[in-house]
Design an enzyme around this catalytic site. Structure first.
Site, PDB file in Angstrom:
ATOM      1  N   SER A 116       0.817  -1.202   0.133  1.00 58.96           N
ATOM      2  CA  SER A 116       0.087   0.004  -0.003  1.00 58.96           C
ATOM      3  C   SER A 116       0.836   1.317  -0.172  1.00 58.96           C
ATOM      4  O   SER A 116       0.422   2.259  -0.414  1.00 58.96           O
ATOM      5  CB  SER A 116      -0.841  -0.057   1.261  1.00 58.96           C
ATOM      6  OG  SER A 116      -0.347  -0.041   2.563  1.00 58.96           O
TER       7      SER A 116
ATOM      8  N   ASP B 285      -4.035   7.858   8.168  1.00 58.50           N
ATOM      9  CA  ASP B 285      -4.686   7.155   8.687  1.00 58.50           C
ATOM     10  C   ASP B 285      -4.684   6.184   9.844  1.00 58.50           C
ATOM     11  O   ASP B 285      -5.238   5.269  10.192  1.00 58.50           O
ATOM     12  CB  ASP B 285      -5.668   6.251   7.527  1.00 58.50           C
ATOM     13  CG  ASP B 285      -5.015   5.398   6.731  1.00 58.50           C
ATOM     14  OD1 ASP B 285      -3.642   5.313   7.345  1.00 58.50           O
ATOM     15  OD2 ASP B 285      -5.293   4.891   6.073  1.00 58.50           O
TER      16      ASP B 285
ATOM     17  N   HIS C 181      -1.194   4.695   6.885  1.00 60.91           N
ATOM     18  CA  HIS C 181      -0.550   5.120   5.810  1.00 60.91           C
ATOM     19  C   HIS C 181       0.114   6.595   5.872  1.00 60.91           C
ATOM     20  O   HIS C 181      -0.516   7.339   6.801  1.00 60.91           O
ATOM     21  CB  HIS C 181      -1.310   5.073   4.598  1.00 60.91           C
ATOM     22  CG  HIS C 181      -1.957   3.746   4.443  1.00 60.91           C
ATOM     23  ND1 HIS C 181      -3.086   3.149   4.635  1.00 60.91           N
ATOM     24  CD2 HIS C 181      -1.313   2.539   3.868  1.00 60.91           C
ATOM     25  CE1 HIS C 181      -3.257   1.681   4.517  1.00 60.91           C
ATOM     26  NE2 HIS C 181      -2.104   1.516   4.211  1.00 60.91           N
TER      27      HIS C 181
END
Length: 397
Positions: free
Chosen positions: A50, A353, A356
């Site tokens: 990610s 968040d 990330h």
């Protein structure tokens, strides 16, 4: 039942799209960027999780929800952030368009590279326990397989079109596979899985097998003519708010920044073994240029000196605080879905968040690694991480 079928269908759509050549302009960027190449690196082929996924998770499992993307794109963009990722800023440094995710079959363009990274991916091949813990099956080995498909289908197209002097406006030129930059940012999810399934000491003992699998993929990419690698180590996982703030079972010992020391020690062990393996690979693959990038030190510097760099609480995070929900969940209020909201100014936060990084933090890190401040060999800028020209000139004769 989890969406394995979705992965298969997304992959099939991606492959079918590769047959549609000439439907878009060369250098097309869905983000409207200028694609004039300011360096001699013509393409980027990225592998990861990610931290560099630009749409594969969204294509395979469903889109990220608002407020992801609010800072730069104005809407969710397939990225787990409020805006751009480090890989986006590196592409900008090279004068290249943002990378299209390989699994995203609509509006994608692979003319100047492709992105195989997918959120939740690991270096090690996923097993049932990892899948149940929400780590997806698109491991590094699968990403390598996808790259092979792209390369083979590209060669097939040019073989079929050579008598007609054909070109495909959405596929790389054949020689760009050897002249491109192969970026790799992976390992955080492997450590995450270890830390939730075993002790810290057991996690450290498990790292060597992960490094072996990483090295094997890099060697296979080298055999497929990859000549330049830009390899990120893993960041200080113990400084992620997900672990340092929100985890009630975290170890009590923290450092001066509030980061979980034991978790960071696991990350440091991973990075030590990765760096040692990179040195060995340089000896084995002398025709390749392999740049090792110390993402850990860059991110830890940012966290340690957050105020000096213009950020607020280094272990705070922006998205999800208002409803005590992460970005990817929502609540129903009076029959209406309300997504977890973000703070008023995401650029004040290092973490977007809890897991990330924000666009502002990604930009800060990207600026420094692109300028060679954390590179090995020292001072290697991303614009200088091109394949070994001397080797290319010898092997091309």
């Amino acid at each position: 039942m989890k969406p394995i079928v979705g992965v298969v269908l997304a992959a099939a759509m991606a492959l079918s799209f590769l047959q549609i050549c000439g439907s878009q302009k060369i250098g097309y960027s869905p983000l409207g960027l200028s694609t004039g190449n300011s360096s001699h690196i013509p393409a980027i082929f990225n592998f990861g999780d990610s931290n560099s996924d630009t749409g594969s998770w969204s294509a395979a499992f469903g889109p990220f929800l608002p407020p992801n993307g609010i800072t730069f794109f104005g809407k969710p963009s397939g990225r787990a952030s409020d805006g751009r990722l480090i890989i986006d800023f590196l592409a900008e440094k090279l004068g290249l368009p943002y990378l299209s995710a390989f699994l995203n079959s609509i509006g994608s363009n692979y003319r100047q590279g492709a992105n195989f990274a997918v959120s939740g991916a690991t270096i090690q091949q996923s097993n049932g326990k990892m899948y149940d813990a929400d780590f997806n099956p698109l491991s590094l080995a699968i990403q390598l397989s996808q790259f092979k498909q792209l390369k083979a289908r590209t060669a097939e197209f040019y073989e079929q079109a050579k008598d007609e002097d054909g070109k495909c406006n959405v596929l790389p030129e054949e020689d760009e596979f050897s002249r491109g930059l192969y970026t790799m940012d992976m390992g955080q999810n492997d450590l995450h899985y270890f830390l939730i399934s075993m002790t810290e000491e057991q996690a450290k003992e498990s790292i060597s097998s992960v490094i072996d699998q990483f090295a094997m993929v890099l060697e296979k990419l080298h055999q497929l003519d990859a000549g330049a690698f830009w390899i990120h180590n893993t960041g200080p996982i113990g400084c992620l708010p997900f672990f340092a703030v929100d985890d009630p079972e975290k170890p009590e010992t923290t450092d001066q920044n509030g980061c979980v020391e034991a978790y960071n020690e696991v990350a440091q062990e991973f990075n030590t073994q990765l760096k040692e393996r990179v040195y060995k690979l340089r000896d084995q693959l002398q025709s390749s240029r392999i740049t090792y990038v110390d993402i850990y030190s860059a991110k830890y510097d940012l966290i340690s000196n957050a105020a000096a760099y213009g950020f607020s609480n280094p272990l705070g995070y922006c998205c999800g605080q208002s409803h005590d929900l992460p970005c990817w969940q929502d609540v129903t209020v009076n029959g209406t879905d309300v997504y977890a909201s973000s703070c008023n100014n995401p650029s004040e936060y290092i973490s977007w968040d809890g897991i990330h990084y924000s666009e502002a933090a990604n930009r800060w890190v990207a600026d420094r690694i692109a300028d060679g401040l954390y590179s090995d060999p020292p001072q290697t800028r991303v614009t200088e991480a091109h394949p070994n020209r001397r080797y290319m000139s010898v092997t091309s004769t």
